[in-house]
Design a protein around this motif. Structure first.
Motif, mmCIF file in Angstrom:
data_model
loop_
_atom_site.group_PDB
_atom_site.id
_atom_site.type_symbol
_atom_site.label_atom_id
_atom_site.label_comp_id
_atom_site.label_asym_id
_atom_site.label_seq_id
_atom_site.Cartn_x
_atom_site.Cartn_y
_atom_site.Cartn_z
ATOM 1 N N ASP A 245 -60.761 6.862 -53.866
ATOM 2 C CA ASP A 245 -60.771 8.336 -53.875
ATOM 3 C C ASP A 245 -61.989 8.886 -54.613
ATOM 4 O O ASP A 245 -62.583 9.885 -54.193
ATOM 5 C CB ASP A 245 -59.488 8.895 -54.482
ATOM 6 C CG ASP A 245 -58.294 8.734 -53.563
ATOM 7 O OD1 ASP A 245 -58.495 8.561 -52.337
ATOM 8 O OD2 ASP A 245 -57.154 8.782 -54.063
ATOM 9 N N ALA A 246 -62.367 8.248 -55.707
ATOM 10 C CA ALA A 246 -63.558 8.690 -56.444
ATOM 11 C C ALA A 246 -64.815 8.459 -55.613
ATOM 12 O O ALA A 246 -65.713 9.309 -55.589
ATOM 13 C CB ALA A 246 -63.656 7.961 -57.778
ATOM 14 N N ILE A 247 -64.867 7.336 -54.923
ATOM 15 C CA ILE A 247 -66.018 7.054 -54.061
ATOM 16 C C ILE A 247 -66.100 8.078 -52.943
ATOM 17 O O ILE A 247 -67.183 8.591 -52.636
ATOM 18 C CB ILE A 247 -65.939 5.619 -53.497
ATOM 19 C CG1 ILE A 247 -66.068 4.608 -54.637
ATOM 20 C CG2 ILE A 247 -67.016 5.401 -52.429
ATOM 21 C CD1 ILE A 247 -65.771 3.180 -54.243
ATOM 22 N N ARG A 248 -64.963 8.395 -52.368
ATOM 23 C CA ARG A 248 -64.930 9.408 -51.310
ATOM 24 C C ARG A 248 -65.495 10.738 -51.827
ATOM 25 O O ARG A 248 -66.297 11.385 -51.174
ATOM 26 C CB ARG A 248 -63.492 9.589 -50.815
ATOM 27 C CG ARG A 248 -63.355 10.481 -49.611
ATOM 28 C CD ARG A 248 -61.904 10.681 -49.184
ATOM 29 N NE ARG A 248 -61.097 9.488 -49.147
ATOM 30 C CZ ARG A 248 -61.082 8.600 -48.152
ATOM 31 N NH1 ARG A 248 -61.864 8.762 -47.126
ATOM 32 N NH2 ARG A 248 -60.283 7.548 -48.200
ATOM 33 N N GLU A 249 -65.083 11.112 -53.038
ATOM 34 C CA GLU A 249 -65.568 12.368 -53.620
ATOM 35 C C GLU A 249 -67.063 12.298 -53.937
ATOM 36 O O GLU A 249 -67.807 13.254 -53.683
ATOM 37 C CB GLU A 249 -64.765 12.705 -54.871
ATOM 38 C CG GLU A 249 -65.043 14.091 -55.393
ATOM 39 C CD GLU A 249 -64.121 14.524 -56.532
ATOM 40 O OE1 GLU A 249 -64.387 15.604 -57.089
ATOM 41 O OE2 GLU A 249 -63.158 13.797 -56.864
ATOM 42 N N LEU A 250 -67.513 11.180 -54.459
ATOM 43 C CA LEU A 250 -68.945 11.022 -54.746
ATOM 44 C C LEU A 250 -69.780 11.070 -53.465
ATOM 45 O O LEU A 250 -70.856 11.674 -53.443
ATOM 46 C CB LEU A 250 -69.193 9.713 -55.491
ATOM 47 C CG LEU A 250 -68.710 9.688 -56.940
ATOM 48 C CD1 LEU A 250 -68.663 8.262 -57.474
ATOM 49 C CD2 LEU A 250 -69.574 10.580 -57.820
ATOM 50 N N LEU A 251 -69.274 10.467 -52.412
ATOM 51 C CA LEU A 251 -69.978 10.531 -51.132
ATOM 52 C C LEU A 251 -70.050 11.972 -50.629
ATOM 53 O O LEU A 251 -71.092 12.403 -50.116
ATOM 54 C CB LEU A 251 -69.286 9.639 -50.097
ATOM 55 C CG LEU A 251 -69.481 8.136 -50.287
ATOM 56 C CD1 LEU A 251 -68.511 7.358 -49.412
ATOM 57 C CD2 LEU A 251 -70.920 7.736 -50.009
ATOM 58 N N ALA A 252 -68.958 12.714 -50.789
ATOM 59 C CA ALA A 252 -68.957 14.122 -50.371
ATOM 60 C C ALA A 252 -69.968 14.912 -51.200
ATOM 61 O O ALA A 252 -70.715 15.740 -50.663
ATOM 62 C CB ALA A 252 -67.558 14.714 -50.509
ATOM 63 N N LEU A 253 -70.017 14.643 -52.493
ATOM 64 C CA LEU A 253 -70.979 15.332 -53.357
ATOM 65 C C LEU A 253 -72.415 15.002 -52.962
ATOM 66 O O LEU A 253 -73.296 15.866 -53.019
ATOM 67 C CB LEU A 253 -70.743 14.944 -54.826
ATOM 68 C CG LEU A 253 -69.473 15.480 -55.473
ATOM 69 C CD1 LEU A 253 -69.235 14.794 -56.813
ATOM 70 C CD2 LEU A 253 -69.540 16.986 -55.637
#
Length: 137
Positions: free
Chosen positions: A62-70
């Protein structure tokens, strides 16, 4: 264009994991050849390398997903990315503290055993009776 095998070799990510990341939406579904083979572009390779590095540092999906979105908004402030990294740092420090407790307990248990018979082995007794441990672990 890269095959899934090429992508795996270049990033060190196993083929089933690449498929899993594709199913999870972390990487886009690959284009397919007429023979139905996946074909990836340089951007996919870079994204997968990012994911691999983040996983190596222990970031959850989930954190990776958010970092990718950022990362899709390069001109935005990076406060949230910093927060995510700090949250991961807290997790790592907590894990290290737990591992140190485990290390201490294992060292204590191993040092109590005098090499007698298995029937008298402190290691076996301690593993059978959690009450012989110094603390919760």
């Amino acid at each position: 264009m890269f095959s899934i095998g090429d992508l795996s070799r270049r990033t060190g990510v196993k083929v089933p994991t690449i498929r899993y990341y594709e199913q999870m939406g972390l990487i886009a579904a690959a284009d397919r050849t007429e023979g139905n083979q996946r074909r990836y572009e340089q951007a996919d390779l870079e994204r997968l390398a990012f994911i691999r590095h983040a996983r190596d540092l222990g970031f959850p999906i989930d954190a990776i997903r958010e970092l990718l979105a950022l990362s899709r908004h390069p001109d935005e402030p990076c406060e949230r990315a910093d927060d995510i990294a700090r949250e991961q740092l807290v997790e790592v420090r907590e894990k290290i503290a737990r591992l140190r407790k485990l290390e201490d307990e294992l060292e204590r248990i191993a040092s109590h055993c005098g090499g007698h018979s298995v029937g008298d082995c402190y290691v076996i007794r301690a593993l059978s009776d959690h009450g012989l441990c110094n603390h919760e672990h």
